[in-house]
Scaffold this active site. Structure first.
Site, PDB file in Angstrom:
ATOM      1  N   SER A 131       0.822  -1.219   0.000  1.00 26.18           N
ATOM      2  CA  SER A 131       0.000   0.000   0.000  1.00 26.18           C
ATOM      3  C   SER A 131       0.850   1.262   0.000  1.00 26.18           C
ATOM      4  CB  SER A 131      -0.862  -0.014   1.275  1.00 26.18           C
ATOM      5  OG  SER A 131      -1.364   1.278   1.537  1.00 26.18           O
ATOM      6  N   GLU A 133       0.311   3.649   1.704  1.00 26.61           N
ATOM      7  CA  GLU A 133       0.398   4.105   3.099  1.00 26.61           C
ATOM      8  C   GLU A 133       1.802   3.902   3.675  1.00 26.61           C
ATOM      9  OE1 GLU A 133      -1.806   5.334   5.793  1.00 26.61           O
ATOM     10  OE2 GLU A 133      -2.616   6.195   3.962  1.00 26.61           O
ATOM     11  N   TYR A 154      -1.645   0.315  10.703  1.00 27.66           N
ATOM     12  CA  TYR A 154      -1.907  -0.348   9.413  1.00 27.66           C
ATOM     13  C   TYR A 154      -0.677  -0.240   8.516  1.00 27.66           C
ATOM     14  CZ  TYR A 154      -3.641  -0.869   4.613  1.00 27.66           C
ATOM     15  OH  TYR A 154      -3.807  -1.241   3.297  1.00 27.66           O
ATOM     16  N   ARG A 189     -16.541  -0.322  -3.111  1.00 30.23           N
ATOM     17  CA  ARG A 189     -15.672   0.132  -2.033  1.00 30.23           C
ATOM     18  C   ARG A 189     -16.410   0.010  -0.698  1.00 30.23           C
ATOM     19  NH1 ARG A 189     -10.668   0.735   0.122  1.00 30.23           N
ATOM     20  NH2 ARG A 189      -9.754   2.783  -0.316  1.00 30.23           N
ATOM     21  N   PRO A 284      -4.963  10.114  14.673  1.00 28.04           N
ATOM     22  CA  PRO A 284      -3.887  10.564  15.564  1.00 28.04           C
ATOM     23  C   PRO A 284      -2.659  11.042  14.782  1.00 28.04           C
ATOM     24  CG  PRO A 284      -4.807   8.498  16.344  1.00 28.04           C
ATOM     25  CD  PRO A 284      -5.444   8.755  15.018  1.00 28.04           C
TER      26      PRO A 284
END
Ligand code: NAP
Ligand code: G4F
Length: 358
Positions: A131, A133, A154, A189, A284
């Site tokens: 990912s 991310e 994650y 999705r 966060p």
């Protein structure tokens, strides 16, 4: 022998499109599904084949990534030629609530499949759903050379699964690849990811059953593409003679605010009248800006996605309106038709009454 694919996460957005694509290309497809107290197969029900019928090519097997023995025995029994590791706790915000579980499923779960593959000596190619991310706050555009700076449990779990995939390739010679995918969306999705949360809410607002949608950070930018295009890249990666790690995205990015402009603007509406900010949906730690530099994928596997966020928004609004029995403008459907997306069908989606909270 024809190809036999094993897909974890087959009931998810990508797994469902991938299964559909592989079935339409003659593969035998085996999917891992979790036992749930209600059916969790809505995205693949339209693909269902009675396994008792001769000629059936889709088979579903119960298992869970947290039970590595179930995955290991399935791999030994099925002897797939390709393994697609897509299952994950895939929600970034939720990973802050469930960091350990996310690590177990999204990180260790991948390691369990790799280890099962190695021990079974099944000669299968392995694809890991990595990912964007993992890049976190690294400056855009991000490519294969960009440092990893994960900003969530994650993302940290995805960094681990990325390196385990590389490690099993280097240590044991597995044909193991990472597809580092940027955000990709569709009418399938999950309802708590921001694009679908917006298009679903918009359809309900049009119907008159919802008045507002509560969102978090509207300034974050994402490289949003169309999910069916990304599953074709997964298959191309598996077919590549050498294992590869490739970044996949459109190379364009927009803020959540701009996505609101595309969707509400499509229906001639002003989103500011309907959107409220709720701090509960802030994270966060946030990832501010992801934009793919996918030049290497274009060269290595000839992948060149066509749909960008402005068109994607119309596709998703059209589908969510149609699911509620409303007449959509139809420009999204036309975009798909003109780009030749006729190999997949949307399952007849029914929107539940519950508002998406994620
Ligand atoms: P998704 O819709 O959330 O689907 C996740 C799938 O994983 C579902 O089939 C889910 O099963 C399954 N799963 C979750 N926990 C499991 C467990 N403990 N054991 C077995 N199966 C489990 O995700 P997606 O959008 O299709 O994404 C596919 C993969 O790509 C994920 O690994 C995701 O992290 C990654 N990824 C996604 C994107 C994106 O933009 N979509 C971008 C980059 C990477 P249930 O249906 O039973 O919940
Ligand atoms: O739609 P999102 O939840 O997707 P996010 O966090 O980018 O993660 C998705 O893409 C990753 C690839 O880059 C995947 F690996 C991952 O599995 C997942 O598919 O949030 C997108 C942006 C974020 O900046 C978030 O803070 O939208 C912002 N946002 C603003 N309001 C919201 C909301 N996100 C959600 N989910 N819900 C909100 O109300």
């Amino acid at each position: 022998m024809s190809e036999r694919a094993f897909i974890t996460g087959i009931t998810g957005q990508d797994g469902s499109y991938l299964a559909e694509y592989l079935l339409s290309h003659g593969y035998e497809v085996h999917g891992l599904i979790r036992k749930a107290s209600t059916f969790n197969t809505a995205r693949i029900d339209h693909l269902y084949q009675d396994p008792h019928e001769s000629g059936a090519r889709l088979f579903l097997h119960y298992g869970d990534l947290t039970d590595s023995t179930s995955v290991a025995s399935l791999l030994r029994q099925l002897e797939p030629t390709q393994v697609y590791s897509l299952a994950s706790q895939s929600h970034v915000r939720v990973s802050f609530e469930m960091p350990v579980y996310t690590g177990i499923v999204t990180g260790i779960g991948t390691a369990a499949i790799l280890e099962a593959l190695r021990r079974s000596e099944v000669d299968a190619r392995f694809y890991n759903a990595s990912s964007s991310e993992i890049f976190g706050q690294s400056k855009p555009p991000q490519n294969e050379e960009t440092p990893f700076r994960p900003r969530s449990p994650y993302a940290a779990a995805k960094v681990y699964s990325y390196w385990m995939t590389v490690n099993y390739r280097e240590a044991y010679g597995l044909h193991a690849s990472n597809g580092v995918l940027f955000n990709h969306e569709s009418p399938r999705r999950g309802e708590t990811f921001v694009t679908r949360k917006i298009t679903r809410a918009l359809a309900k607002i049009r119907l008159g059953t919802q008045t507002k949608v509560f969102l978090g950070n509207l300034k974050a930018k994402r490289d949003w593409g169309y999910a069916p295009e990304y599953v074709t890249a997964m298959v191309k990666i598996q077919e590549h003679p050498e294992p590869v790690d490739l970044v996949l995205g459109t190379g364009t990015s927009y803020s959540v605010e701009e996505f609101l402009d595309f969707t509400f603007g499509y229906l001639g509406m002003e989103w500011r009248e309907y959107v409220e900010i709720d701090a509960r949906y802030m994270r966060p730690a946030e990832v501010d800006h992801l934009t793919a530099d996918a030049r290497r994928a274009r060269e290595a596997i000839g992948w060149d996605p066509k749909i960008r966020a402005p068109e994607l928004a119309k596709v998703m609004v059209d589908n969510d309106m149609a699911a509620l029995g409303l007449e959509p403008p139809g420009e999204g459907f036309s975009v798909l038709q003109s780009n030749g997306f006729d190999w997949f069908k949307e399952p007849s989606l029914k929107l539940s009454g519950r508002e998406a909270k994620g």
